[in-house]
Motif scaffolding. Structure first.
Motif, PDB file in Angstrom:
ATOM      1  N   GLY A 130      60.837  46.593  37.909  1.00 42.52           N
ATOM      2  CA  GLY A 130      59.724  47.460  37.571  1.00 42.52           C
ATOM      3  C   GLY A 130      60.190  48.807  37.066  1.00 42.52           C
ATOM      4  O   GLY A 130      61.332  48.972  36.682  1.00 42.52           O
ATOM      5  N   ARG A 168      48.850  41.396  40.369  1.00 39.18           N
ATOM      6  CA  ARG A 168      48.920  42.792  39.949  1.00 39.18           C
ATOM      7  C   ARG A 168      47.564  43.453  40.117  1.00 39.18           C
ATOM      8  O   ARG A 168      46.531  42.790  40.089  1.00 39.18           O
ATOM      9  CB  ARG A 168      49.398  42.912  38.503  1.00 39.18           C
ATOM     10  CG  ARG A 168      48.438  42.391  37.455  1.00 39.18           C
ATOM     11  CD  ARG A 168      49.087  42.451  36.074  1.00 39.18           C
ATOM     12  NE  ARG A 168      48.182  41.973  35.025  1.00 39.18           N
ATOM     13  CZ  ARG A 168      48.550  41.806  33.763  1.00 39.18           C
ATOM     14  NH1 ARG A 168      49.801  42.074  33.379  1.00 39.18           N
ATOM     15  NH2 ARG A 168      47.671  41.368  32.869  1.00 39.18           N
ATOM     16  N   THR A 178      50.342  47.535  32.623  1.00 38.47           N
ATOM     17  CA  THR A 178      50.611  48.567  33.628  1.00 38.47           C
ATOM     18  C   THR A 178      49.809  48.293  34.893  1.00 38.47           C
ATOM     19  O   THR A 178      48.592  48.132  34.847  1.00 38.47           O
ATOM     20  CB  THR A 178      50.252  49.948  33.076  1.00 38.47           C
ATOM     21  OG1 THR A 178      51.110  50.251  31.977  1.00 38.47           O
ATOM     22  CG2 THR A 178      50.405  51.016  34.151  1.00 38.47           C
ATOM     23  N   ALA A 179      50.507  48.207  36.007  1.00 40.59           N
ATOM     24  CA  ALA A 179      49.868  47.895  37.281  1.00 40.59           C
ATOM     25  C   ALA A 179      50.914  47.921  38.385  1.00 40.59           C
ATOM     26  O   ALA A 179      52.112  48.015  38.107  1.00 40.59           O
ATOM     27  CB  ALA A 179      49.218  46.506  37.230  1.00 40.59           C
ATOM     28  N   VAL A 180      50.438  47.826  39.602  1.00 43.37           N
ATOM     29  CA  VAL A 180      51.334  47.558  40.725  1.00 43.37           C
ATOM     30  C   VAL A 180      51.409  46.041  40.864  1.00 43.37           C
ATOM     31  O   VAL A 180      50.374  45.369  40.948  1.00 43.37           O
ATOM     32  CB  VAL A 180      50.834  48.190  42.027  1.00 43.37           C
ATOM     33  CG1 VAL A 180      51.759  47.821  43.183  1.00 43.37           C
ATOM     34  CG2 VAL A 180      50.737  49.708  41.881  1.00 43.37           C
ATOM     35  N   TYR A 181      52.603  45.525  40.878  1.00 45.87           N
ATOM     36  CA  TYR A 181      52.827  44.082  40.963  1.00 45.87           C
ATOM     37  C   TYR A 181      53.228  43.728  42.393  1.00 45.87           C
ATOM     38  O   TYR A 181      54.144  44.319  42.962  1.00 45.87           O
ATOM     39  CB  TYR A 181      53.909  43.659  39.981  1.00 45.87           C
ATOM     40  CG  TYR A 181      53.419  43.616  38.560  1.00 45.87           C
ATOM     41  CD1 TYR A 181      53.115  44.789  37.870  1.00 45.87           C
ATOM     42  CD2 TYR A 181      53.231  42.406  37.899  1.00 45.87           C
ATOM     43  CE1 TYR A 181      52.639  44.764  36.571  1.00 45.87           C
ATOM     44  CE2 TYR A 181      52.764  42.366  36.588  1.00 45.87           C
ATOM     45  CZ  TYR A 181      52.472  43.550  35.940  1.00 45.87           C
ATOM     46  OH  TYR A 181      51.999  43.501  34.643  1.00 45.87           O
ATOM     47  N   TYR A 182      52.529  42.742  42.941  1.00 50.73           N
ATOM     48  CA  TYR A 182      52.749  42.314  44.321  1.00 50.73           C
ATOM     49  C   TYR A 182      53.280  40.885  44.360  1.00 50.73           C
ATOM     50  O   TYR A 182      52.753  40.006  43.666  1.00 50.73           O
ATOM     51  CB  TYR A 182      51.455  42.367  45.124  1.00 50.73           C
ATOM     52  CG  TYR A 182      50.869  43.742  45.276  1.00 50.73           C
ATOM     53  CD1 TYR A 182      49.951  44.238  44.356  1.00 50.73           C
ATOM     54  CD2 TYR A 182      51.216  44.566  46.353  1.00 50.73           C
ATOM     55  CE1 TYR A 182      49.404  45.502  44.490  1.00 50.73           C
ATOM     56  CE2 TYR A 182      50.683  45.832  46.497  1.00 50.73           C
ATOM     57  CZ  TYR A 182      49.766  46.288  45.551  1.00 50.73           C
ATOM     58  OH  TYR A 182      49.226  47.548  45.692  1.00 50.73           O
ATOM     59  N   THR A 215      55.390  46.784  43.553  1.00 46.41           N
ATOM     60  CA  THR A 215      56.290  47.596  42.739  1.00 46.41           C
ATOM     61  C   THR A 215      55.550  48.004  41.466  1.00 46.41           C
ATOM     62  O   THR A 215      54.824  47.201  40.873  1.00 46.41           O
ATOM     63  CB  THR A 215      57.583  46.822  42.402  1.00 46.41           C
ATOM     64  OG1 THR A 215      58.479  47.665  41.692  1.00 46.41           O
ATOM     65  CG2 THR A 215      57.304  45.593  41.556  1.00 46.41           C
ATOM     66  N   GLN A 216      55.690  49.247  41.083  1.00 50.05           N
ATOM     67  CA  GLN A 216      54.956  49.783  39.943  1.00 50.05           C
ATOM     68  C   GLN A 216      55.641  49.407  38.635  1.00 50.05           C
ATOM     69  O   GLN A 216      56.862  49.558  38.491  1.00 50.05           O
ATOM     70  CB  GLN A 216      54.872  51.311  40.045  1.00 50.05           C
ATOM     71  CG  GLN A 216      54.187  51.978  38.864  1.00 50.05           C
ATOM     72  CD  GLN A 216      52.692  51.719  38.833  1.00 50.05           C
ATOM     73  OE1 GLN A 216      52.009  51.812  39.849  1.00 50.05           O
ATOM     74  NE2 GLN A 216      52.174  51.379  37.657  1.00 50.05           N
ATOM     75  N   THR A 269      55.019  50.411  34.666  1.00 43.55           N
ATOM     76  CA  THR A 269      54.285  51.261  33.745  1.00 43.55           C
ATOM     77  C   THR A 269      54.809  51.024  32.343  1.00 43.55           C
ATOM     78  O   THR A 269      56.004  51.165  32.093  1.00 43.55           O
ATOM     79  CB  THR A 269      54.447  52.740  34.106  1.00 43.55           C
ATOM     80  OG1 THR A 269      53.999  52.956  35.449  1.00 43.55           O
ATOM     81  CG2 THR A 269      53.635  53.615  33.161  1.00 43.55           C
TER      82      THR A 269
END
Length: 120
Positions: free
Chosen positions: A8, A37, A91-95, A114-115, A117
């Motif tokens: 990320g 995400r 763009t997002a937080v990925y889980y 994890t971010q 961008t």
């Protein structure tokens, strides 16, 4: 269960990035591992999932088909998400999410996220 996520960060549109998520601890057997995400103001959505059993089938969100590839390394209990041709809308937080089974039953476990961008 412990999930260690890596990868990320900031990447330019059109470029690539790779996320990884390593599982450890009392895992039992891993059924599926997936990436979700969540972008600001939006609901969490499934990005890709891999079935670690049998043939290792995969499923992708329509928005990432042809650009993202999810794979699972059985020896390392690690899932990878290769992201190509990234777009600002990625763009997002990925889980990372693990679905597994022990003698006690089935369970699912989430990473902290994890971010990612993507700049235009």
């Amino acid at each position: 269960v412990n999930l260690v996520e890596s990868g990320g960060g900031l990447v330019q549109a059109g470029n690539s990035s790779r996320l990884s998520c390593a599982a450890s601890g009392t895992i039992g057997s891993i059924n599926t591992m997936a990436y979700y995400r969540q972008a600001p103001g939006k609901q969490r959505e499934l990005v890709a999932v891999v079935d670690s059993r049998g043939g290792g089938s995969t499923k992708y969100a329509d928005s990432v088909k042809g650009r993202f590839t999810i794979t699972f390394d059985h020896a390392k209990n690690t899932v990878y998400l290769q992201m190509n041709s990234l777009k600002p809308e990625d763009t997002a937080v990925y889980y990372c999410r693990l679905e597994g089974a022990t003698l006690a039953g089935t369970y699912d476990f989430w990473g902290r996220g994890t971010q990612v961008t993507v700049s235009s």
